[in-house]
Write a protein that holds these residues in place. Structure first.
Motif, PDB file in Angstrom:
ATOM      1  N   ARG A 186      22.747  56.286   1.730  1.00 52.76           N
ATOM      2  CA  ARG A 186      23.896  56.871   2.425  1.00 52.76           C
ATOM      3  C   ARG A 186      24.242  56.041   3.655  1.00 52.76           C
ATOM      4  O   ARG A 186      23.385  55.692   4.453  1.00 52.76           O
ATOM      5  N   ARG A 187      25.524  55.732   3.788  1.00 53.73           N
ATOM      6  CA  ARG A 187      25.974  54.927   4.925  1.00 53.73           C
ATOM      7  C   ARG A 187      26.008  55.770   6.199  1.00 53.73           C
ATOM      8  O   ARG A 187      26.396  56.932   6.182  1.00 53.73           O
ATOM      9  N   ASN A 190      22.827  52.060  -3.380  1.00 57.59           N
ATOM     10  CA  ASN A 190      22.762  51.948  -1.929  1.00 57.59           C
ATOM     11  C   ASN A 190      22.545  53.317  -1.300  1.00 57.59           C
ATOM     12  O   ASN A 190      23.052  54.330  -1.792  1.00 57.59           O
ATOM     13  N   ARG A 236      26.944  55.468  10.616  1.00 55.19           N
ATOM     14  CA  ARG A 236      27.634  54.652  11.615  1.00 55.19           C
ATOM     15  C   ARG A 236      26.663  54.231  12.717  1.00 55.19           C
ATOM     16  O   ARG A 236      25.776  54.987  13.093  1.00 55.19           O
TER      17      ARG A 236
END
Length: 208
Positions: free
Chosen positions: A136-137, A134, A139
């Motif tokens: 990088r997360r 996955n 916000r």
């Protein structure tokens, strides 16, 4: 078909936004020169269909090639550059310049290989030593803008000066240009035969 051969042919290309050359460029030739060029181009195009045709890596021919990721010639050239064991302070300039000359090709090759492998993994193919992970997360707001403003207020917004290019679209070039100045970016490396103007260097004049 017309049987009249033109004595002189003028070819003009207009690219006002192309940064590495004059916005308007032209080339002139006679009929025989253009015919010879077309003949060589046609023969070269037909040669690519010959079984086991020789592969020759190069900036021009590799730029839009869809086989970059699996091209043996490009791989061999890139590998030869990558395995050079040199120290920048002691290696000859000619070797360092050669590396810079082929930098773009190496980057394009690596990018093509990465895209090729990602595409295969996305299709469910298994590749030893690699896997998809996955990204990088980050916000993000979980409510529509109108609801966020009601709950958090105008502090969510900030005033920011738009760029000259954006202002031109809104106000027009004539109105904006008189307030615009050009700011030089930091010096960048380029090949000696590049048409970009050379940066002027002022050596340290301080003497003891």
């Amino acid at each position: 078909k017309f049987r009249i051969r033109p004595k002189q042919i003028h070819i003009v290309i207009v690219q006002p936004r192309f940064p590495n050359a004059k916005p308007v460029r032209s080339w002139s030739c006679n009929y025989e020169e253009l015919f010879d060029f077309a003949t060589k181009l046609l023969l070269a195009a037909k040669a690519t269909a010959i079984p086991n045709a020789p592969l020759v890596a190069g900036d021009v021919q590799c730029r839009f090639c869809n086989a970059k990721a699996i091209c043996p010639a490009l791989k061999a050239e890139t590998t030869a550059i990558a395995i050079r064991d040199f120290a920048p302070l002691t290696t000859e300039d000619s070797i360092l310049v050669e590396v810079i000359q082929k930098e773009k090709r190496v980057r394009e090759y690596l990018s093509a290989v990465r895209d090729h492998l990602v595409e295969r993994l996305r299709k469910g193919e298994k590749i030893d030593g690699l896997k998809l992970v996955n990204g990088r997360r980050t916000r993000a707001w979980g409510l529509p803008e109108s609801k966020l403003v009601r709950k958090l207020g105008s502090a969510l917004y900030q005033r920011k000066l738009i760029s000259p290019a954006q202002a031109e679209k809104k106000l027009g070039k004539d109105k904006v240009n008189k307030f615009v100045t050009w700011v030089e970016g930091p010096p960048n490396l380029a090949l000696a035969d590049s048409r970009t103007e050379e940066h002027e260097v002022f050596p340290d004049m301080d003497t003891e």
